[in-house]
Design an enzyme around this catalytic site. Structure first.
Site, mmCIF file in Angstrom:
data_model
loop_
_atom_site.group_PDB
_atom_site.id
_atom_site.type_symbol
_atom_site.label_atom_id
_atom_site.label_comp_id
_atom_site.label_asym_id
_atom_site.label_seq_id
_atom_site.Cartn_x
_atom_site.Cartn_y
_atom_site.Cartn_z
ATOM 1 N N SER A 43 39.508 35.275 33.519
ATOM 2 C CA SER A 43 40.100 34.351 34.120
ATOM 3 C C SER A 43 39.145 33.690 35.288
ATOM 4 O O SER A 43 38.922 34.062 36.283
ATOM 5 C CB SER A 43 41.264 35.093 34.933
ATOM 6 O OG SER A 43 40.686 35.875 36.021
ATOM 7 N N GLN A 164 47.572 39.861 38.089
ATOM 8 C CA GLN A 164 46.417 40.303 37.106
ATOM 9 C C GLN A 164 45.846 41.717 37.446
ATOM 10 O O GLN A 164 45.719 42.639 36.743
ATOM 11 C CB GLN A 164 45.228 39.435 37.312
ATOM 12 C CG GLN A 164 44.094 39.560 36.587
ATOM 13 C CD GLN A 164 42.789 38.677 36.774
ATOM 14 O OE1 GLN A 164 43.028 37.581 36.150
ATOM 15 N NE2 GLN A 164 41.885 38.985 37.366
ATOM 16 N N LYS A 337 30.599 37.221 43.263
ATOM 17 C CA LYS A 337 30.186 37.606 41.709
ATOM 18 C C LYS A 337 28.951 36.968 41.558
ATOM 19 O O LYS A 337 28.875 35.727 41.485
ATOM 20 C CB LYS A 337 31.479 37.113 40.975
ATOM 21 C CG LYS A 337 32.530 37.795 40.934
ATOM 22 C CD LYS A 337 33.825 37.056 40.166
ATOM 23 C CE LYS A 337 34.879 38.039 40.065
ATOM 24 N NZ LYS A 337 36.181 37.134 39.605
ATOM 25 N N ARG A 366 32.986 41.445 36.732
ATOM 26 C CA ARG A 366 33.784 40.800 35.824
ATOM 27 C C ARG A 366 34.636 41.670 34.790
ATOM 28 O O ARG A 366 34.212 42.679 34.625
ATOM 29 C CB ARG A 366 32.932 39.693 34.901
ATOM 30 C CG ARG A 366 31.882 38.910 35.760
ATOM 31 C CD ARG A 366 32.545 38.378 36.992
ATOM 32 N NE ARG A 366 33.922 37.278 36.557
ATOM 33 C CZ ARG A 366 33.861 36.118 36.703
ATOM 34 N NH1 ARG A 366 32.828 35.235 36.951
ATOM 35 N NH2 ARG A 366 35.044 35.184 36.421
ATOM 36 N N SER A 367 35.697 40.860 34.329
ATOM 37 C CA SER A 367 36.430 41.773 33.316
ATOM 38 C C SER A 367 35.628 41.944 32.045
ATOM 39 O O SER A 367 35.960 43.001 31.369
ATOM 40 C CB SER A 367 37.479 40.886 32.915
ATOM 41 O OG SER A 367 37.222 39.400 32.763
#
Ligand code: PGA
Ligand code: ZN
Length: 425
Positions: A43, A164, A337, A366-367
């Site tokens: 995302s 989320q 990030k 991060r995912s």
């Protein structure tokens, strides 16, 4: 004489979603070798630095990173060989100069960041000190409060949930080690709560459960139930943080939340206000979509006195956007990030801006992750006292928590750990 950079190479490895990503190896003239692997979001914010992908449909559905590897070997390495690994700022500036775009689209932020992180590791190794100490100096001794994503929705799961990330925050724990115990116990209790209510307990991308719950409130209810079942006090021992990642909810001029009419910013903020008065919520990240700056300011005005309001996609760790956010009082915290901006130096600049403004900052994964635990060291080095790196499960998430446990052990009695929200409520 100080060793200098002798060789830089890169390899195509896999991230936790099974997509290719880049791993960079830096070798110094004295034989010191350091590696770093780059994560990848799902995302993503519109203005993030560009992750270079090959686009060749015959390899990894176009997601190969051979072009980024070529950036490392053909463009970056020749310019950096001979430089001292301690010159992090100069090394990052050199890469930014060669790239010469506003969003690192020529060389790729994945190529640049891989080198930047591997150089930092090589420097720490040369200095004979751990990475957190090299990046943070002798004052670095604060372990971060973890935010652990235990229910996954949005782009990270097929649970159908709009929000989320539903995270737990072990605010009442006296140490990082105890915080991880509180969190793991709550995570296991949540598995039982969900099973008891008849939901599946398969996992989403960040290790949280991905049950098909009827609405967001049900997720909040079950988390509170799990905190109690684990023997902890909701709000006192374990609180809740949310990342609605509201870009996902914004469609055709309105916020779409299941079980509700289409909402404008005011309606969505009123919904958060209701949740915040019914559940022990300490932090809301990306409560509005990234273009909705006025909404962010309104949310901060309404709830920012008692709750941490975090900007992620709206700032993309970019000092330029964070500066605007500070001017507009668009939040009171920033998600940090490394791969959104693309170098260690620029990420540190983003953190420095937050400090100057008296804002909080949260170092984040991060995912799509790897076993690389760079952000654990980075969080301790930056001293902001917060990290979010997923559930206490899945190796790419526990790699970070386990690294923090090792740092905690190494610091021993010198370790600091505090509830970053104690002054707010
Ligand atoms: P991403 O999600 O890594 O998929 O962007 C994390 C977040 O939104 O915080
Ligand atoms: Zn986010």
């Amino acid at each position: 004489m100080t060793a200098t950079i002798a060789r830089i190479s890169a390899d195509e490895i896999l991230d936790s979603r099974g997509n290719p990503t880049i791993e960079v190896t830096v070798e110094l003239t004295d034989g010191t070798t350091a590696r770093a692997a780059v994560p990848s979001g799902a995302s993503t914010g519109e203005n993030e630095a560009v992750e270079l992908r090959d686009g060749d449909p015959h390899r990894y559905g176009g997601k190969g990173v051979r072009t980024a590897i070529a950036s490392v070997t053909d463009a970056i390495a020749p310019a950096l060989v001979g430089m001292a690994p301690f010159d992090q700022a100069a090394i990052d500036a050199t890469m930014i100069e060669i790239d010469d775009t506003a969003n690192k689209s020529r060389l790729g932020a994945n190529a640049i960041l891989g080198v930047s992180m591997a150089v930092a590791r090589a420097a720490a190794s040369q200095a004979g000190i751990p990475l957190w100490q090299w990046l943070g100096g002798c004052g670095a001794r604060r372990l971060p409060m973890p935010m652990l994503n235990v229910i996954n929705g949005g782009a990270h799961a097929d649970s159908g949930l709009d929000v989320q990330e539903f995270m737990i925050v072990p605010v009442g724990a006296p140490s990082f080690r105890e915080a991880m115990r509180f969190a793991a116990e709550t995570y296991h209790a949540l598995r039982e709560v969900l099973k008891r209510h008849g939901y599946t307990v398969s996992l989403g991308d960040e290790g949280g459960f991905a049950p098909r719950l009827p609405n967001n409130e049900a997720a909040l209810e079950h988390i509170v139930e799990a905190i109690e079942d684990a023997g902890h006090r909701p709000g006192r021992d374990v609180a809740i943080a949310l990342d609605p990642a509201a870009n996902w909810m914004w469609r055709d001029g309105a916020y779409r939340v299941s079980g509700s009419e289409p909402l404008d910013s005011g309606g969505l903020i009123a919904m958060y206000e209701r949740w915040a008065s019914n559940y022990p919520i300490v932090s809301i990240e990306d409560g509005l979509a990234e273009q909705d700056w006025a909404g962010f300011t309104a949310l901060t005005k309404r709830l920012g006195g008692s709750i941490q309001i975090v900007g992620d996609d709206i700032y993309v760790t970019n000092p330029k956007f964070i500066r605007s956010g500070i001017m507009q009082k668009a939040s009171n915290a920033v998600l940090i990030k490394l791969n959104q901006i693309g170098t260690v130096t620029e990420t540190i600049s983003a953190v420095e801006l937050c400090r100057e403004a008296g804002w909080s900052y949260i170092v984040s994964h991060r995912s799509g992750e790897t076993e690389d635990s760079f952000i654990a060291d980075f969080a301790v080095a930056m001293g902001g006292g917060q990290i979010k790196t997923g559930a206490p499960s899945r190796g790419e998430r526990t790699a970070k928590y386990n690294r923090l446990l090792a740092i905690d052990r190494a610091l021993g009695r010198a370790a600091l750990f505090a509830n970053p929200f104690s002054g707010r409520k």
